[in-house]
Write a protein that holds these residues in place. Structure first.
Motif, PDB file in Angstrom:
ATOM      1  N   LYS A 153      -4.954  -3.798  -7.349  1.00  0.00           N
ATOM      2  CA  LYS A 153      -4.503  -4.649  -8.442  1.00  0.00           C
ATOM      3  C   LYS A 153      -3.530  -3.924  -9.367  1.00  0.00           C
ATOM      4  O   LYS A 153      -2.658  -4.549  -9.983  1.00  0.00           O
ATOM      5  N   LYS A 154      -3.645  -2.595  -9.449  1.00  0.00           N
ATOM      6  CA  LYS A 154      -2.743  -1.836 -10.314  1.00  0.00           C
ATOM      7  C   LYS A 154      -1.393  -1.586  -9.645  1.00  0.00           C
ATOM      8  O   LYS A 154      -0.392  -1.353 -10.327  1.00  0.00           O
ATOM      9  N   GLN A 155      -1.382  -1.631  -8.296  1.00  0.00           N
ATOM     10  CA  GLN A 155      -0.138  -1.438  -7.543  1.00  0.00           C
ATOM     11  C   GLN A 155      -0.037  -2.526  -6.477  1.00  0.00           C
ATOM     12  O   GLN A 155      -0.166  -2.261  -5.284  1.00  0.00           O
ATOM     13  N   LYS A 161      -4.803  -1.830   1.505  1.00  0.00           N
ATOM     14  CA  LYS A 161      -5.369  -0.559   1.977  1.00  0.00           C
ATOM     15  C   LYS A 161      -6.823  -0.766   2.393  1.00  0.00           C
ATOM     16  O   LYS A 161      -7.466  -1.744   2.017  1.00  0.00           O
ATOM     17  N   PHE A 162      -7.319   0.195   3.177  1.00  0.00           N
ATOM     18  CA  PHE A 162      -8.728   0.158   3.568  1.00  0.00           C
ATOM     19  C   PHE A 162      -9.590   0.222   2.310  1.00  0.00           C
ATOM     20  O   PHE A 162      -9.267   0.950   1.361  1.00  0.00           O
TER      21      PHE A 162
END
Length: 447
Positions: A153-155, A161-162
């Protein structure tokens, strides 16, 4: 790979021994982490191939010695060495796939016959969807945990990603094995999903990875990894996959089923007039497999009322045009698609004034596209004028509501006027047309 041992008992190379590196190439490899990784990968594949083909040790060793000489010509050029490694790894992996490919046994042959009988029994009560009925009765519906890669959520633009937190339904032991195996099936934008399920009945769940790679076919590749000790193991170390799904046009699907006490992937790759079902053993390298072919016959028609969902329009065909299109459809096989190139004879009469390459326009509708299947090219006569028609479908895609997904495209001989008409097709499974065989998984629609 610094050296090869001379004895057959030590046929697998030990990998690069940097404390003994002497040549310019060996020194360059030892100084490059990526090349050392490739060397380790090559050594592992070589060892597996040597173990799978003990009778071929001498030939394999000689081929490897020849490759080492070619690699050493790269000197300090790491790009050259990298290319040589990648080529050799690919060649050995192809040999390994062939050497360890699974061969159906008597249980597999009994399983495909069981499926055939189930489809034949379903055909008598539901001739439109006998395969779906048979598969649904043996589909595995319990014992599975599914989760997927997640976005940060920040990037949010870095791709999925896993998971960093243990997903619901994943045991602590399974989570440790996933982390130890460094699982990450992310393809394009990191999109991947995972399924934990006990495939071989040993009491521990194995892992399916569905990785979306995108591309022109919107492909998704599915692999199966075996739980061994504290890790999930890929027999081909990421080079192989169990099956793929082409998400653009192709009619492909897969279901986990159970027959004769074994778990199979029932992989479907379909076309106009036939559903091909392949029984895949999930934890094996795919070779020749049991196949079931379910053949259908269609009743094709063109609705008088044509709806264009994109434009939001509704038109009604006049009687003459509707009759012309109906006559054209009568030329289409009700069972088999005939992919069209140039015909032996012109579809429409060729005027004497048309010369050379311009005559090709009278023999075929034109180029096709990988996202659909050409069923047939044909002449369409309307009011004494000949047009070129092409019936296309989406590889036998079929629904209970709409029937066969198909279109008839009609163009003028000058190619400056084209019309598209929706075609309905109602199918029936053919009595005696449900047959078994053994062969390679095949298909042009994305395979």
């Amino acid at each position: 790979m610094l050296a090869l041992h001379a004895t057959a008992a030590q046929a697998a190379p030990p990998g690069m021994q940097c404390d003994r590196a002497a040549s310019t190439t060996e020194i360059a490899i030892c100084a490059d982490a990526d090349l050392l990784r490739l060397d380790t990968q090559l050594s592992a594949v070589y060892g597996k191939l040597a173990g799978a083909q003990p009778q071929q040790h001498a030939r394999l060793r000689q081929a490897q010695l020849a490759w080492l000489k070619a690699r050493d010509q790269c000197g300090s050029d790491t790009h050259c060495s990298s290319a040589r490694y990648e080529e050799r790894i690919a060649a050995l992996q192809a040999q390994l796939r062939k050497a360890i490919a699974y061969k159906p046994d008597s249980v597999d042959l009994q399983a495909i016959e069981d499926l055939r009988q189930a489809v034949e029994a379903a055909r008598k009560t539901d001739p439109v969807f006998p395969l779906e009925r048979a598969i649904d009765a043996i589909r595995i519906k319990t014992g599975m945990t599914k989760f997927a890669n997640v976005n940060d959520k920040k990037q949010p633009y870095t791709g999925a990603k896993f998971p960093t937190v243990r997903p619901a339904g994943v045991s602590r032991d399974e989570w440790r094995a996933l982390q130890a195996s460094r699982i990450d099936g992310g393809g394009e934008n990191g999109v991947a999903s995972y399924t934990l399920m006990d495939v071989d009945g040993d009491g521990r769940r194995d892992l399916f990875i569905d990785s979306y790679s995108g591309g022109t076919g919107l492909f998704s590749f599915v692999s199966a990894l075996h739980r061994e000790g504290g890790k999930f193991v890929d027999e081909l170390e990421g080079d192989g996959h169990l099956y793929l799904i082409n998400g653009r046009g192709a009619n492909q699907a897969a279901d986990l089923i159970k027959l004769r006490g074994r778990v199979y992937v029932a992989y479907r790759n379909s076309y106009y007039g036939v559903d091909n079902i392949y029984l895949l053993r999930p934890l094996t390298v795919v070779g020749e497999v049991p196949r079931l072919a379910v053949h259908y016959r269609y009743r094709l028609s063109v609705p008088k009322v044509q709806k264009d969902e994109g434009k939001g329009t509704v038109t009604r065909l006049d009687s003459a045009l509707h009759a012309a299109i109906t006559r054209a459809l009568a030329q289409v096989s009700s069972e088999v698609a005939r992919d069209a190139g140039l015909q032996d004879k012109p579809l429409c009469p060729v005027p004497d004034t048309v010369k050379d390459d311009d005559r090709d326009a009278y023999y075929s509708y034109g180029a096709g596209h990988y996202a659909y299947e050409i069923v047939r090219d044909m002449p369409v006569w309307v009011g004494g004028q000949c047009f070129i028609g092409r019936l296309i479908d989406w590889f036998g895609g079929y629904s209970r509501k709409d029937g066969l997904f198909a279109q008839l495209r009609v163009r003028s001989l000058k190619g400056d006027d084209e019309q598209t008409y929706a075609v309905h097709g109602l199918r029936t499974a053919i009595a005696g047309g449900i047959k078994t065989s053994v062969g390679k998984v095949g298909g042009d629609n994305g395979m």
